[in-house]
Design an enzyme around this catalytic site. Structure first.
Site, PDB file in Angstrom:
ATOM      1  N   SER A  40       0.798  -1.243   0.000  1.00  0.00           N
ATOM      2  CA  SER A  40       0.000   0.000   0.000  1.00  0.00           C
ATOM      3  C   SER A  40       0.821   1.279   0.000  1.00  0.00           C
ATOM      4  O   SER A  40       0.257   2.357  -0.187  1.00  0.00           O
ATOM      5  CB  SER A  40      -0.941   0.011   1.200  1.00  0.00           C
ATOM      6  OG  SER A  40      -1.991  -0.881   0.975  1.00  0.00           O
ATOM      7  N   LYS A  79       0.335   3.547  -2.887  1.00  0.00           N
ATOM      8  CA  LYS A  79      -0.902   4.319  -3.053  1.00  0.00           C
ATOM      9  C   LYS A  79      -0.674   5.820  -2.886  1.00  0.00           C
ATOM     10  O   LYS A  79      -1.432   6.631  -3.415  1.00  0.00           O
ATOM     11  CB  LYS A  79      -1.968   3.799  -2.083  1.00  0.00           C
ATOM     12  CG  LYS A  79      -2.355   2.352  -2.400  1.00  0.00           C
ATOM     13  CD  LYS A  79      -3.200   1.706  -1.328  1.00  0.00           C
ATOM     14  CE  LYS A  79      -3.466   0.235  -1.680  1.00  0.00           C
ATOM     15  NZ  LYS A  79      -4.165  -0.486  -0.598  1.00  0.00           N
ATOM     16  N   TYR A  92      -3.923  -2.736 -10.126  1.00  0.00           N
ATOM     17  CA  TYR A  92      -3.800  -2.593  -8.665  1.00  0.00           C
ATOM     18  C   TYR A  92      -2.829  -3.634  -8.098  1.00  0.00           C
ATOM     19  O   TYR A  92      -1.924  -3.302  -7.325  1.00  0.00           O
ATOM     20  CB  TYR A  92      -5.191  -2.728  -8.028  1.00  0.00           C
ATOM     21  CG  TYR A  92      -5.147  -2.757  -6.516  1.00  0.00           C
ATOM     22  CD1 TYR A  92      -5.076  -1.577  -5.780  1.00  0.00           C
ATOM     23  CD2 TYR A  92      -5.163  -3.959  -5.810  1.00  0.00           C
ATOM     24  CE1 TYR A  92      -5.020  -1.597  -4.394  1.00  0.00           C
ATOM     25  CE2 TYR A  92      -5.104  -3.987  -4.434  1.00  0.00           C
ATOM     26  CZ  TYR A  92      -5.033  -2.804  -3.730  1.00  0.00           C
ATOM     27  OH  TYR A  92      -4.963  -2.835  -2.351  1.00  0.00           O
ATOM     28  N   TYR A 113      -4.182   3.715   7.914  1.00  0.00           N
ATOM     29  CA  TYR A 113      -5.483   3.056   8.126  1.00  0.00           C
ATOM     30  C   TYR A 113      -6.103   3.443   9.461  1.00  0.00           C
ATOM     31  O   TYR A 113      -6.032   4.591   9.861  1.00  0.00           O
ATOM     32  CB  TYR A 113      -5.358   1.526   8.005  1.00  0.00           C
ATOM     33  CG  TYR A 113      -4.430   1.103   6.923  1.00  0.00           C
ATOM     34  CD1 TYR A 113      -4.735   1.384   5.595  1.00  0.00           C
ATOM     35  CD2 TYR A 113      -3.236   0.476   7.209  1.00  0.00           C
ATOM     36  CE1 TYR A 113      -3.874   1.013   4.581  1.00  0.00           C
ATOM     37  CE2 TYR A 113      -2.374   0.095   6.206  1.00  0.00           C
ATOM     38  CZ  TYR A 113      -2.705   0.379   4.900  1.00  0.00           C
ATOM     39  OH  TYR A 113      -1.846   0.025   3.917  1.00  0.00           O
ATOM     40  N   VAL A 165       1.539  -3.560   3.786  1.00  0.00           N
ATOM     41  CA  VAL A 165       1.669  -4.835   4.483  1.00  0.00           C
ATOM     42  C   VAL A 165       2.965  -5.578   4.148  1.00  0.00           C
ATOM     43  O   VAL A 165       3.234  -6.633   4.720  1.00  0.00           O
ATOM     44  CB  VAL A 165       0.444  -5.770   4.273  1.00  0.00           C
ATOM     45  CG1 VAL A 165      -0.810  -5.189   4.904  1.00  0.00           C
ATOM     46  CG2 VAL A 165       0.229  -6.096   2.804  1.00  0.00           C
TER      47      VAL A 165
END
Ligand code: GLN
Length: 303
Positions: A63, A66, A188, A239, A257
């Site tokens: 992530s 992103k 993705y 998050y 992760v």
């Protein structure tokens, strides 16, 4: 301040913490990474590098990518993306399905998986090749022309990507994807599988510390958009632990992760850490502690 000595000290201090976390195994190709590995790199806005541990070891961005995908979409479109995705902290796990249903297919922010799928969908529309655009950007900003995806990780995530597929189909049912679900998922999964080292990552993120100025001196976007992106990194980048991360570290940051975390020290540089053992929210245990120690010792948080 002796930054090199400080980073060396921090690497020693966080080494025992890996035992408190768990390497991500829901993507089987990530499960084999040794939990105790650790790297940390600080690159200043002038390009000077300091580091400790395995600062040149490549790990799976997951992530962390992103942050860059969102930057490219903001650069192409301004902030119209926020008609399709929110910018509030989710308070829920990054792959939650429940929240998306309550909120009618509009993801809470661009960094939870659903929001990242919308962002990559938009980058696909603006470039025709979201993965290719992201890889080219990372190569240009880091100066490392060999940066690429790990095809084993990408294939593993695609094979086990039912939850992301569910999120994408659900959003498509609300008309919140512009491209076919399978194409969006493919880009993705491949972007998450890009492998980079802490040193490369910190260098690639410098435009965030330089208010939008790229490695070649041109502007990726306005100072105002750089502020906005940094704000979303602070409030949503880790998050449902974003509040605790702001409390402990006090920097805009994006975790993944794979165990990496990229943080921005506006006006000063970027600090990237990597430790694959994760806490329950999916953030690196050793990484968060290392960043906490760094900002506590230097006073270089944004607060
Ligand atoms: N590729 C991962 C996923 O979609 C990224 C999640 C993360 O790093 N938090 O589940």
């Amino acid at each position: 301040m002796d930054l090199q000595a400080l980073l060396d000290e921090i690497a020693v201090a966080v080494a025992p913490l890996a035992a408190r976390g768990k390497v991500a195994d829901y993507i089987p190709a990530l499960a084999g990474v040794a939990p105790g590995r650790f790297g940390m790199a600080l690159v200043t806005v002038d390009g000077e590098l300091f580091g400790s541990g395995e600062l040149h070891a490549a790990f799976s961005l997951q992530s962390v990518c992103k942050a860059f995908t969102l930057a490219l979409v903001l650069a192409a479109d301004g902030d119209v993306l926020f008609e399709r995705v929110g910018r509030e902290p989710s308070g829920n796990p990054f792959n939650s399905l429940v929240q998306l249903e309550y909120e009618h297919g509009v993801p809470r922010n661009p960094f939870i998986n659903a929001g990242a799928l919308v962002t990559v969908d938009r980058l696909l529309s603006t470039t025709g090749d979201a993965f290719g655009a992201l890889r080219a950007f990372l190569r240009a900003e880091s100066g490392s022309t060999s940066i690429d995806l790990d095809p084993v990780v990408a294939a593993s995530e695609a094979e086990h990507g039912h939850r992301n597929a569910a999120l994408a189909h659900f959003m498509a049912s609300y008309g919140n994807l512009e491209n076919p679900v399978d194409v969006v998922l493919d880009h993705y999964f491949r972007q998450c599988a890009i492998a980079m080292s802490c040193a490369e990552l910190a260098r690639a993120g410098l435009f965030l510390a330089r208010h939008g100025e790229r490695a070649d001196g041109t502007a990726l976007f306005s100072r105002s958009l750089a502020k906005r992106l940094n704000a979303i990194l602070l409030t949503c980048g880790t998050y449902d632990a974003a509040g605790d991360f702001a409390y402990r570290v006090g920097l805009p940051g994006k975790s993944g992760v794979g165990g990496g975390i990229l943080t921005v020290l506006p006006g000063r540089g970027c600090l990237a850490v990597w430790g694959p053992a994760l806490d329950k929210t999916g953030n690196s245990v050793a990484g968060v502690e290392a960043l906490d120690l760094f900002t506590t010792r230097t006073g270089w948080s944004i607060f």
